[in-house]
Design a protein around this motif. Structure first.
Motif, PDB file in Angstrom:
ATOM      1  N   PHE A  92      43.097   6.563  92.630  1.00  0.00           N
ATOM      2  CA  PHE A  92      42.145   7.319  91.810  1.00  0.00           C
ATOM      3  C   PHE A  92      40.728   6.876  92.190  1.00  0.00           C
ATOM      4  O   PHE A  92      40.023   6.244  91.411  1.00  0.00           O
ATOM      5  N   ARG A  93      40.328   7.152  93.420  1.00  0.00           N
ATOM      6  CA  ARG A  93      39.038   6.712  93.915  1.00  0.00           C
ATOM      7  C   ARG A  93      38.388   7.816  94.739  1.00  0.00           C
ATOM      8  O   ARG A  93      39.005   8.843  95.016  1.00  0.00           O
ATOM      9  N   THR A  94      37.113   7.561  95.128  1.00  0.00           N
ATOM     10  CA  THR A  94      36.349   8.564  95.871  1.00  0.00           C
ATOM     11  C   THR A  94      37.117   9.093  97.078  1.00  0.00           C
ATOM     12  O   THR A  94      37.095  10.283  97.372  1.00  0.00           O
ATOM     13  N   LYS A  95      37.790   8.179  97.771  1.00  0.00           N
ATOM     14  CA  LYS A  95      38.545   8.548  98.969  1.00  0.00           C
ATOM     15  C   LYS A  95      39.540   9.685  98.687  1.00  0.00           C
ATOM     16  O   LYS A  95      39.834  10.494  99.572  1.00  0.00           O
ATOM     17  N   ASP A  96      40.047   9.753  97.433  1.00  0.00           N
ATOM     18  CA  ASP A  96      40.997  10.810  97.080  1.00  0.00           C
ATOM     19  C   ASP A  96      40.346  12.196  97.118  1.00  0.00           C
ATOM     20  O   ASP A  96      41.049  13.202  97.074  1.00  0.00           O
ATOM     21  N   CYS A  97      39.004  12.271  97.135  1.00  0.00           N
ATOM     22  CA  CYS A  97      38.293  13.555  97.160  1.00  0.00           C
ATOM     23  C   CYS A  97      37.695  13.847  98.536  1.00  0.00           C
ATOM     24  O   CYS A  97      36.762  14.639  98.670  1.00  0.00           O
ATOM     25  N   GLU A  98      38.242  13.207  99.577  1.00  0.00           N
ATOM     26  CA  GLU A  98      37.675  13.328 100.923  1.00  0.00           C
ATOM     27  C   GLU A  98      37.539  14.787 101.359  1.00  0.00           C
ATOM     28  O   GLU A  98      36.513  15.182 101.918  1.00  0.00           O
ATOM     29  N   LEU A 125      34.673  16.634  99.561  1.00  0.00           N
ATOM     30  CA  LEU A 125      33.373  16.194 100.073  1.00  0.00           C
ATOM     31  C   LEU A 125      33.102  16.818 101.434  1.00  0.00           C
ATOM     32  O   LEU A 125      31.993  17.300 101.707  1.00  0.00           O
ATOM     33  N   GLY A 126      34.122  16.836 102.285  1.00  0.00           N
ATOM     34  CA  GLY A 126      33.972  17.405 103.619  1.00  0.00           C
ATOM     35  C   GLY A 126      33.550  18.869 103.570  1.00  0.00           C
ATOM     36  O   GLY A 126      32.664  19.304 104.302  1.00  0.00           O
ATOM     37  N   ARG A 127      34.195  19.622 102.660  1.00  0.00           N
ATOM     38  CA  ARG A 127      33.858  21.047 102.521  1.00  0.00           C
ATOM     39  C   ARG A 127      32.404  21.255 102.118  1.00  0.00           C
ATOM     40  O   ARG A 127      31.791  22.253 102.438  1.00  0.00           O
ATOM     41  N   LEU A 128      31.846  20.297 101.367  1.00  0.00           N
ATOM     42  CA  LEU A 128      30.463  20.422 100.900  1.00  0.00           C
ATOM     43  C   LEU A 128      29.469  19.881 101.923  1.00  0.00           C
ATOM     44  O   LEU A 128      28.265  19.908 101.702  1.00  0.00           O
ATOM     45  N   GLY A 129      29.980  19.365 103.049  1.00  0.00           N
ATOM     46  CA  GLY A 129      29.083  18.820 104.063  1.00  0.00           C
ATOM     47  C   GLY A 129      28.581  17.429 103.723  1.00  0.00           C
ATOM     48  O   GLY A 129      27.480  17.039 104.109  1.00  0.00           O
ATOM     49  N   ILE A 130      29.387  16.691 102.968  1.00  0.00           N
ATOM     50  CA  ILE A 130      29.031  15.319 102.615  1.00  0.00           C
ATOM     51  C   ILE A 130      29.978  14.378 103.358  1.00  0.00           C
ATOM     52  O   ILE A 130      31.201  14.513 103.273  1.00  0.00           O
ATOM     53  N   GLU A 131      29.374  13.454 104.088  1.00  0.00           N
ATOM     54  CA  GLU A 131      30.184  12.511 104.848  1.00  0.00           C
ATOM     55  C   GLU A 131      30.763  11.450 103.916  1.00  0.00           C
ATOM     56  O   GLU A 131      30.123  11.065 102.936  1.00  0.00           O
ATOM     57  N   LEU A 132      31.984  10.983 104.208  1.00  0.00           N
ATOM     58  CA  LEU A 132      32.569   9.894 103.420  1.00  0.00           C
ATOM     59  C   LEU A 132      32.641   8.639 104.280  1.00  0.00           C
ATOM     60  O   LEU A 132      33.190   8.658 105.377  1.00  0.00           O
ATOM     61  N   ILE A 133      32.045   7.581 103.773  1.00  0.00           N
ATOM     62  CA  ILE A 133      32.170   6.275 104.426  1.00  0.00           C
ATOM     63  C   ILE A 133      33.163   5.480 103.586  1.00  0.00           C
ATOM     64  O   ILE A 133      32.906   5.201 102.413  1.00  0.00           O
ATOM     65  N   ALA A 134      34.330   5.194 104.166  1.00  0.00           N
ATOM     66  CA  ALA A 134      35.356   4.477 103.392  1.00  0.00           C
ATOM     67  C   ALA A 134      36.243   3.704 104.328  1.00  0.00           C
ATOM     68  O   ALA A 134      36.399   4.075 105.501  1.00  0.00           O
ATOM     69  N   SER A 135      36.828   2.654 103.820  1.00  0.00           N
ATOM     70  CA  SER A 135      37.784   1.876 104.597  1.00  0.00           C
ATOM     71  C   SER A 135      38.984   2.746 104.923  1.00  0.00           C
ATOM     72  O   SER A 135      39.434   3.542 104.097  1.00  0.00           O
ATOM     73  N   PHE A 170      33.616  16.828  89.823  1.00  0.00           N
ATOM     74  CA  PHE A 170      34.820  16.388  90.544  1.00  0.00           C
ATOM     75  C   PHE A 170      35.901  15.880  89.576  1.00  0.00           C
ATOM     76  O   PHE A 170      35.603  15.204  88.607  1.00  0.00           O
ATOM     77  N   THR A 171      37.141  16.251  89.839  1.00  0.00           N
ATOM     78  CA  THR A 171      38.278  15.626  89.160  1.00  0.00           C
ATOM     79  C   THR A 171      39.063  14.876  90.220  1.00  0.00           C
ATOM     80  O   THR A 171      39.463  15.459  91.229  1.00  0.00           O
ATOM     81  N   ILE A 172      39.237  13.585  90.019  1.00  0.00           N
ATOM     82  CA  ILE A 172      39.946  12.792  91.026  1.00  0.00           C
ATOM     83  C   ILE A 172      41.440  12.907  90.776  1.00  0.00           C
ATOM     84  O   ILE A 172      41.936  12.608  89.702  1.00  0.00           O
ATOM     85  N   SER A 173      42.138  13.404  91.800  1.00  0.00           N
ATOM     86  CA  SER A 173      43.580  13.535  91.661  1.00  0.00           C
ATOM     87  C   SER A 173      44.243  12.741  92.778  1.00  0.00           C
ATOM     88  O   SER A 173      43.776  12.729  93.920  1.00  0.00           O
TER      89      SER A 173
END
Lengths: 241, 356
Positions: free
Chosen positions: A64-70, A73-83, A231-234
């Motif tokens: 249940f973290r940001t990474k779950d919404c990758e 975020l990608g569709r909105l043109g936002i890059e994800l920096i995550a392990s 955002f709803t984190i699923s």
């Protein structure tokens, strides 16, 4: 979410402006949702072509973290920096090597989702000196009146002090993200303004904005600026609500 | 605390334990249940309780044995590999007739497996895990609110029957956040004349032990214990039925699987398939009588599990093979989707034609 939503006129000017924005706080207060929604607001407000990233630097939360919404975020043109280990099957509290871009690439507007409490914030210390040297960051404390361990303003202020000590960076403001998940109503949010003001008084920092699920935004703008949450984190198909 | 708050399932377990008088927690951190220990570490010192991070799971369960022997409400929590380590101590607790709460927030296995959710410790929880003839009373909550309620219930039942109780959750239940209303503090004031509290030179000393010097005595202890288990089986079974009265297909699931199953049942109903959901809340004792009754009206059963098929054996035993039982499962940290469960319902429905 597949396209950028609308935001109230002038919201960016009211609540943003620094190159790096860090969201810290007690875990479960809403940091990840706030960070992603803030990044979406940046994406909608900054000129096209300005790179915007969300950094999931949570070393505490297994899922249940940001990474779950990758994908969102990608569709909105936002890059994800995550392990690469975030939301995987192993328990490696590792920082991604790409996190160095946050401090090295000064064209990148970054929203950092820091892990919960002081334990999660400890890892931010690695980047503290570079952020302080550049001097273009905002560190905001996300608070939620309905989280039992920070329901008393003094306890919320104590968590903030612990986080500052752990990461070596000072807070510059407060985000009121008081919510009861799916049971949140306008009354619930209304009830939290006094709490946020008391936390503000105790730590001497302003309430920079209130973060509210988009459908409930209503008329809170008179009190503070309002960031709509989208955002709803699923995780594994199970929604966190 | 009786107002609504927002909590992780793990936190709800910890706060509910405190609310019903638990002041002793011994554990060792492991994902995805670490928030229970973290919460206890913050709260216990403020209320005069004991939080102790032991050097291992084995040490933690032995500390639980000690505290339970002294008659206090005590708990430990872990996730799958950690519960395996505790299994020897759990068997000793059963042999000593000691009440305590053991929480298993399951993750994928076997071995180190993974940190994502699972239900593959069903056999371990319901069939013992440790050695010897014994049962744990096993409760399987399906919401954060139930995590709290079942924690209190588990303490009460443990004291009532002098047996260790297990709360069997999974990583998703432990990590997910939901609004929850915690009950008023109950305090747990059960009289425990058997406890090791010091004789005060006014009574004969109590002995708590699982070792018997003679086989006939050990046999008697086992038989007496099973007489108590029979009462538990008679009086403490819990389950939920959803749209089962006219259901041809009954989907059985516990915990997180039941939440998925309910969505799938609604979707199947929308397409005219008479589906229902049966959710065991106590996994031991398993609601076998109710399920056998349900098998008189339902025509097929589906077991939805996050395992390779463990509870399905209890369903087959409960319906005594009068109805077909099929399995819908994902493992390794994967969760069956409502669409996958609905497909299983459709498959079972398609096979009904020609059968009565």
């Amino acid at each position: 979410m597949s396209s950028l939503p609308d935001y109230p006129d002038g919201l960016y000017r009211k609540i943003a402006g620094r190159r790096v924005t860090l969201f810290c706080g007690h875990y479960g207060s809403g940091k990840s949702t706030v960070a992603m929604s803030f990044a979406a607001m940046l994406r909608a407000s900054l000129p096209a072509g300005t790179p915007v990233a969300v950094a999931d630097l949570d070393i505490v939360n297994p899922y249940f973290r940001t990474k779950d919404c990758e994908e969102d975020l990608g569709r909105l043109g936002i890059e994800l920096i995550a392990s690469e280990y975030a939301s995987s099957n192993v328990d490696l509290p590792a920082m991604p090597e790409s996190a160095y871009r946050i401090t090295e690439d000064r064209s990148l507007h970054t929203v950092i989702d820091v892990g919960g409490d002081d334990r999660g914030a400890l890892a931010m210390g690695r980047y503290a000196s570079a952020l302080l040297a550049e001097g273009d960051f905002d560190m905001l404390a996300v608070i939620n009146r309905f989280r039992p361990l920070t329901a008393a303003p003094a306890d919320a202020a104590e968590v903030m002090r612990e986080i500052e000590l752990a990461c070596g960076l000072p807070f510059s403001g407060i985000v009121n993200c008081s919510n009861l998940g799916s049971a949140t109503t306008p009354e619930v949010i209304e009830e939290s303004f006094g709490y946020a003001e008391e936390v503000s008084r105790l730590c001497g920092l302003p309430v920079r904005f209130t973060a509210v699920m988009r459908g409930l935004c209503g008329s809170f703008e008179e009190k503070t600026p309002v960031l709509p949450l989208d955002f709803t984190i699923s995780h594994g198909g199970i929604e966190n609500r | 605390m009786s107002e609504k708050v927002l909590m992780k399932g793990n936190e709800a377990i910890a706060e509910a334990a405190i609310s019903c008088g638990c002041r002793h927690y011994f554990g060792y951190p492991i994902t995805p249940q670490t928030e229970i220990a973290a919460y206890m570490a913050k709260r216990m010192p403020k209320i005069g309780g004991t939080f102790l991070q032991a050097e291992s799971e084995i040490a933690a369960i032995n500390m639980v044995i000690g505290a339970a022997s002294a008659g206090v409400r005590v708990m430990t929590s872990s996730s799958s590999p950690g519960v395996s380590l505790k299994s020897e101590g759990i068997s000793y607790m059963a042999g000593c007739d000691l009440p305590a709460l053991i929480v298993n927030v399951q993750r994928g296995g076997p071995g180190l497996g993974g940190i994502q959710p699972s239900q593959s410790d069903y056999f371990q929880a319901t069939r013992g895990g440790g050695h010897g003839d014994y049962h744990l009373l096993v409760l399987a909550p399906a919401s954060v609110q139930e995590m709290a309620a079942m924690t209190v219930r588990a303490f009460d039942l443990a004291d009532k029957y002098r047996m260790p109780c297990m709360l069997l959750a999974d990583g998703t239940m432990g990590q997910m956040m939901e609004p929850v209303e915690l009950g008023e503090s109950t305090g747990g004031t059960v009289d425990k004349p058997w406890a090791l509290t010091g004789t005060g030179m006014s009574r004969k000393h109590n002995i708590i032990n699982s070792l018997s010097l003679t086989p006939d005595e050990l046999e008697r202890w086992n038989v007496d214990r099973y007489a108590r288990y029979a009462k538990v089986e008679r009086d403490e079974v819990l389950y939920e039925e959803y749209l089962c009265d006219d259901a041809e297909i009954v989907v059985v699931g516990f915990g997180i699987a039941a939440r998925v199953a309910k969505n799938a049942v609604n979707a199947a109903r929308a397409e005219g398939i008479k589906a229902g959901m049966f959710r065991p809340i106590t996994l031991w004792p398993f609601p076998k009588k109710a399920m056998f009754e349900r098998a008189k009206t339902a025509r097929a059963f589906i077991s939805v599990e996050l395992s390779m098929g463990q509870m399905i054996e209890d369903i087959e035993l409960a319906v005594r093979c009068t109805r077909p039982v099929t399995l819908c499962s994902r493992v390794g940290g994967m969760i069956p989707s409502p669409a996958e469960v609905k497909k299983s319902i459709e498959d079972a429905h398609a096979k009904l034609d020609g059968r009565n």
